[in-house]
Design a protein around this motif. Structure first.
Motif, PDB file in Angstrom:
ATOM      1  N   TRP A 104      -6.618  26.131  16.732  1.00  0.00           N
ATOM      2  CA  TRP A 104      -5.759  26.462  17.868  1.00  0.00           C
ATOM      3  C   TRP A 104      -5.674  27.949  18.201  1.00  0.00           C
ATOM      4  N   GLU A 279       4.972  27.288  19.136  1.00  0.00           N
ATOM      5  CA  GLU A 279       4.771  26.429  20.311  1.00  0.00           C
ATOM      6  C   GLU A 279       3.383  25.826  20.336  1.00  0.00           C
ATOM      7  N   ILE A 280       2.366  26.620  20.043  1.00  0.00           N
ATOM      8  CA  ILE A 280       0.980  26.152  20.096  1.00  0.00           C
ATOM      9  C   ILE A 280       0.638  25.278  18.893  1.00  0.00           C
ATOM     10  N   ASP A 282       2.377  23.362  17.138  1.00  0.00           N
ATOM     11  CA  ASP A 282       3.000  22.047  17.190  1.00  0.00           C
ATOM     12  C   ASP A 282       2.087  20.987  17.796  1.00  0.00           C
ATOM     13  N   HIS A 283       1.179  21.409  18.678  1.00  0.00           N
ATOM     14  CA  HIS A 283       0.279  20.460  19.341  1.00  0.00           C
ATOM     15  C   HIS A 283      -0.937  20.089  18.481  1.00  0.00           C
ATOM     16  N   PHE A 284      -1.135  20.808  17.358  1.00  0.00           N
ATOM     17  CA  PHE A 284      -2.351  20.605  16.569  1.00  0.00           C
ATOM     18  C   PHE A 284      -2.092  20.092  15.154  1.00  0.00           C
TER      19      PHE A 284
END
Length: 285
Positions: A104, A279-280, A282-284
């Protein structure tokens, strides 16, 4: 008297790094420039601020250093209060592990550029232990790294846990009969894998460590063994069918990642960058 912010920055970084050369590198200038700024400041303040033999601050330097930090902190607070993150410029020295770099980092850098358009990023990709050392030396501002840690940091934000998975080329369905392509010997992942198979006693597995997890993944795709990596790293290959998950009753503990920085000495932008990493990530995870 006309004291400048550049002179105060020079004093802070020479005091922190105990080196004119390192301060010059940190401030993207030359050693003579840093020496000149300190000398001019000393002339205006009427005494030595840095002992050139020991590279320690003098008593006068210690008092002025405290005031210099307060001035720069006030400038930082002014920018924060304005709500204009675009006012930040300069360089963010960012350290990340390979897992972050391979998953990420690109999304994080894109988000960082949106929020801080004038901020340049100087990137270091290395083992977590090395990043921790560089963070303590103030050679980097922000580290996105996995635990465990030997040194405490005043700024530490959890980025979540990244579960591990055994993978290999299609057709491989067993772990212990294959070479095990693992991370470098100095990593927590290697230590967990080595300890697990050592505890089995008679299990004659062959560990093949590599300093590069992505290389281990590629070797696994080529049928050279099985590897255990964060699932986030293998997700694209699993979706494409170039790797398959290999069932095995044990996997290493998830890697727990944190954004770490010196909250007492760095700009507020570093703390904001750490929040963007949350924030980033969390998506990975």
């Amino acid at each position: 008297m006309n004291i400048t912010l550049k002179q105060l920055e020079a004093l802070i970084w020479v005091a922190d790094l105990r080196s004119f050369n390192k301060a010059a590198e940190r401030l993207a200038t030359t050693q003579p420039n840093i020496s000149g700024r300190i000398a001019k400041l000393e002339g205006m303040l009427g005494g030595r601020l840095i002992d050139r033999d020991t590279m320690q601050v003098t008593p006068l330097g210690g008092r002025m250093l405290k005031r210099a930090r307060a001035v720069l902190a006030a400038m930082d607070a002014l920018v924060v209060e304005s709500g204009e993150a675009g006012l930040y410029d300069g360089v963010l020295r960012l350290g990340v592990t390979e897992m972050v770099a391979e998953t990420w980092l690109r999304a994080f850098l894109a988000r960082l550029a949106e929020v801080f358009p004038k901020l340049d990023v100087e990137l270091t990709v290395d083992f977590s232990a090395t990043l921790e050392k560089r963070l303590a030396e103030r050679a980097i501002d922000l580290a996105l790294q996995n635990a465990p840690f030997q040194r405490a940091m005043s700024g530490e934000v959890s980025l979540g846990a990244f579960p591990m998975v055994w993978v290999a080329a299609p057709g491989v369905d067993d772990v212990v009969t294959q070479p095990i392509l693992t991370h470098g010997r100095d990593t927590i992942l290697y230590q967990q894998v080595a300890a697990h198979f050592a505890a089995l006693g008679g299990s004659a597995v062959r560990l093949v460590p590599s300093s590069n997890l992505a290389t281990g993944l590629q070797m696994a795709m080529d049928g050279r063994g099985v590897t255990v990596v964060p699932k986030a790293m293998a997700r694209a290959a699993l979706d494409a069918g170039t790797l398959v998950q290999v069932p095995y009753a044990w996997v290493p503990e998830p890697l727990r990642f944190f954004a770490r920085y010196d909250a007492e000495r760095t700009q507020a932008a570093v703390a904001q960058a750490a929040d963007l990493a949350v924030e980033i990530a969390d998506h990975f995870s």
